[in-house]
Scaffold this motif. Structure first.
Motif, PDB file in Angstrom:
ATOM      1  N   LEU A   1      -1.327 -18.413 -12.632  1.00 45.08           N
ATOM      2  CA  LEU A   1      -2.133 -19.438 -13.303  1.00 45.08           C
ATOM      3  C   LEU A   1      -2.270 -20.710 -12.483  1.00 45.08           C
ATOM      4  O   LEU A   1      -3.131 -21.544 -12.785  1.00 45.08           O
ATOM      5  N   ARG A   2      -1.442 -20.857 -11.474  1.00 48.17           N
ATOM      6  CA  ARG A   2      -1.553 -22.049 -10.619  1.00 48.17           C
ATOM      7  C   ARG A   2      -2.607 -21.879  -9.525  1.00 48.17           C
ATOM      8  O   ARG A   2      -2.908 -22.819  -8.787  1.00 48.17           O
ATOM      9  N   GLU A   3      -3.169 -20.681  -9.417  1.00 52.32           N
ATOM     10  CA  GLU A   3      -4.168 -20.394  -8.391  1.00 52.32           C
ATOM     11  C   GLU A   3      -5.581 -20.462  -8.978  1.00 52.32           C
ATOM     12  O   GLU A   3      -5.759 -20.367 -10.199  1.00 52.32           O
ATOM     13  N   PRO A   4      -6.604 -20.629  -8.139  1.00 53.93           N
ATOM     14  CA  PRO A   4      -7.979 -20.673  -8.646  1.00 53.93           C
ATOM     15  C   PRO A   4      -8.330 -19.413  -9.441  1.00 53.93           C
ATOM     16  O   PRO A   4      -7.899 -18.303  -9.091  1.00 53.93           O
ATOM     17  N   ALA A   5      -9.100 -19.595 -10.496  1.00 56.70           N
ATOM     18  CA  ALA A   5      -9.507 -18.471 -11.352  1.00 56.70           C
ATOM     19  C   ALA A   5     -10.734 -17.794 -10.755  1.00 56.70           C
ATOM     20  O   ALA A   5     -11.836 -17.851 -11.309  1.00 56.70           O
ATOM     21  N   ASP A   6     -10.524 -17.137  -9.606  1.00 56.79           N
ATOM     22  CA  ASP A   6     -11.647 -16.512  -8.897  1.00 56.79           C
ATOM     23  C   ASP A   6     -11.442 -15.017  -8.645  1.00 56.79           C
ATOM     24  O   ASP A   6     -12.244 -14.382  -7.966  1.00 56.79           O
ATOM     25  N   GLY A   7     -10.355 -14.466  -9.193  1.00 56.74           N
ATOM     26  CA  GLY A   7     -10.093 -13.043  -9.022  1.00 56.74           C
ATOM     27  C   GLY A   7      -9.331 -12.701  -7.760  1.00 56.74           C
ATOM     28  O   GLY A   7      -8.941 -11.541  -7.569  1.00 56.74           O
ATOM     29  N   TYR A   8      -9.081 -13.688  -6.925  1.00 56.65           N
ATOM     30  CA  TYR A   8      -8.403 -13.408  -5.657  1.00 56.65           C
ATOM     31  C   TYR A   8      -6.884 -13.523  -5.754  1.00 56.65           C
ATOM     32  O   TYR A   8      -6.175 -13.298  -4.774  1.00 56.65           O
ATOM     33  N   THR A   9      -6.395 -13.882  -6.939  1.00 60.67           N
ATOM     34  CA  THR A   9      -4.960 -13.806  -7.219  1.00 60.67           C
ATOM     35  C   THR A   9      -4.803 -13.126  -8.571  1.00 60.67           C
ATOM     36  O   THR A   9      -5.235 -13.660  -9.598  1.00 60.67           O
ATOM     37  N   LEU A  10      -4.205 -11.953  -8.560  1.00 57.56           N
ATOM     38  CA  LEU A  10      -4.020 -11.157  -9.768  1.00 57.56           C
ATOM     39  C   LEU A  10      -2.542 -10.933 -10.030  1.00 57.56           C
ATOM     40  O   LEU A  10      -1.707 -11.116  -9.150  1.00 57.56           O
ATOM     41  N   LEU A  11      -2.232 -10.526 -11.252  1.00 57.63           N
ATOM     42  CA  LEU A  11      -0.849 -10.316 -11.677  1.00 57.63           C
ATOM     43  C   LEU A  11      -0.608  -8.876 -12.077  1.00 57.63           C
ATOM     44  O   LEU A  11      -1.350  -8.313 -12.874  1.00 57.63           O
ATOM     45  N   ALA A  12       0.456  -8.275 -11.511  1.00 59.45           N
ATOM     46  CA  ALA A  12       0.953  -6.984 -11.993  1.00 59.45           C
ATOM     47  C   ALA A  12       2.281  -7.259 -12.688  1.00 59.45           C
ATOM     48  O   ALA A  12       3.235  -7.724 -12.061  1.00 59.45           O
ATOM     49  N   ASN A  13       2.322  -7.009 -13.968  1.00 52.61           N
ATOM     50  CA  ASN A  13       3.545  -7.237 -14.743  1.00 52.61           C
ATOM     51  C   ASN A  13       3.779  -6.023 -15.632  1.00 52.61           C
ATOM     52  O   ASN A  13       2.870  -5.216 -15.849  1.00 52.61           O
ATOM     53  N   SER A  14       4.969  -5.911 -16.138  1.00 52.71           N
ATOM     54  CA  SER A  14       5.303  -4.796 -17.018  1.00 52.71           C
ATOM     55  C   SER A  14       5.097  -5.207 -18.467  1.00 52.71           C
ATOM     56  O   SER A  14       4.597  -6.304 -18.766  1.00 52.71           O
ATOM     57  N   SER A  15       5.541  -4.358 -19.383  1.00 52.79           N
ATOM     58  CA  SER A  15       5.466  -4.687 -20.797  1.00 52.79           C
ATOM     59  C   SER A  15       6.354  -5.878 -21.139  1.00 52.79           C
ATOM     60  O   SER A  15       6.307  -6.381 -22.268  1.00 52.79           O
ATOM     61  N   ALA A  16       7.139  -6.376 -20.167  1.00 54.31           N
ATOM     62  CA  ALA A  16       7.896  -7.620 -20.363  1.00 54.31           C
ATOM     63  C   ALA A  16       6.948  -8.773 -20.670  1.00 54.31           C
ATOM     64  O   ALA A  16       7.328  -9.738 -21.348  1.00 54.31           O
TER      65      ALA A  16
END
Length: 320
Positions: A78-93
């Motif tokens: 969330l601290r990066e620009p909202a342009d799709g070039y930083t994405l998150l892979a997270n678990s059901s956590a």
């Protein structure tokens, strides 16, 4: 005249959005993975990243940002620009953290775009050979004989491996103390060494230790047995009726991402997961690809948040 110029600028900007989505990506993409190298989230995330890199013709660079049950990695995106070039892979956590932490640095529902689920599969409850337990009932009996004295490991507070045992505690009526670790490799290591009694490990991470005779697999968390451990019964089969839990991994971005870009990435992820080579790789890891639109994934996430909150509340766990 100023009005006309402003209007042209607005129209030009609106017209540019679909074009941006159609041409995305034009530079490297960062995939922040919220758990440690070797964890199920890491393995699945990197496998999908490799396929997307092949499809996109741009590097997809995986970066582990771990801690606080995956919330550190989530906040970093969330601290990066909202342009799709930083994405998150997270678990059901990601969906259990609102029930674990009283003051997350973000709103799980409002601040993220639910792009796509990646894959899901059961955990397996493992113990060290020195414990002498051969079945789930052996473990439950030992826990009931020593309430609060046995310790279980997890890949972090709020992780799926944590929630899985909390659910078992509730449904089996046992009291076992939680010892959070930084990730799966550390949690497995101390379980094998006997420093903690057990761990609900992702199957792919547990297999080498089970086949190598260093760990004993007591039961799998899904309603069906895993083809990778066909001789290991389910928890439901072992005397805890209707028990079912699946550890899943998903992909998120900032809620400020344009809807057409979310749709574009979702479509590419679904194509990647349908590719025979990636599907085969995930199956060998004990997981199955998940296929949902952004809208379906958003509904799934909200339901998972609600279900997790109910289990945590019933277990007497309050956000800290």
């Amino acid at each position: 005249m100023k009005f006309v110029v402003a209007l042209i600028a607005v129209v030009t900007g609106l017209l540019a959005l679909p074009a941006n989505a159609q041409t995305f990506p034009t530079k490297p993409v960062r995939l922040i993975i919220a758990f440690t190298p070797g964890s199920s989230t890491d393995i699945i995330g990197r496998a999908v990243a490799a396929k997307l890199q092949e499809m996109w013709g741009q590097p997809v660079v995986a970066e582990n940002r771990v801690g606080a049950g995956g919330s550190i990695g989530s906040a970093a995106v969330l601290r990066e620009p909202a342009d799709g070039y930083t994405l998150l892979a997270n678990s059901s956590a990601h969906v259990s953290n609102p029930s674990i932490y009283a003051s997350l640095p973000y709103d799980t529902v409002k601040d993220f775009a639910n792009i796509a689920p990646l894959a899901g599969g059961p955990n397996v409850l493992i113990v060290g050979t020195q414990a002498g337990w051969k079945t789930l009932n052996d473990f439950i009996a030992a826990a009931k004989a020593k309430p609060g004295q046995l310790n279980f490991s997890s890949a972090g507070i709020g992780s799926g491996t944590h929630f899985n045992l909390e659910k078992l505690k509730l449904m089996a009526g046992i009291d076992v103390s939680h010892v959070p670790y930084k990730g799966t490799p550390e949690a497995i290591g101390d379980t094998i060494a006997g420093r903690v009694c057990c761990y609900f490990a992702p199957i792919n991470a547990a297999l080498p230790h089970v086949h190598g005779g260093k760990a004993v697999a007591l039961a799998v968390s899904s309603l069906q047995r895993s083809p990778l451990l066909p001789n290991v019964p389910t928890i439901a089969e072992s005397g805890v009726p209707n028990f079912d839990y699946t550890l899943w991994v998903g992909l998120w971005g900032s809620a400020a991402l344009p809807a057409d870009l979310v749709a574009r990435i979702n479509g590419d992820v679904r194509k990647a997961l349908a590719a025979p080579d990636l599907k085969d790789r995930l199956t060998k890891l004990g997981t199955l690809p998940m296929d949902m639109s952004p809208q379906q994934f958003s509904e799934f996430v909200r339901k998972e948040i609600d279900d997790t909150a109910k289990v945590m509340k019933a277990a007497g766990i309050k956000p800290q």
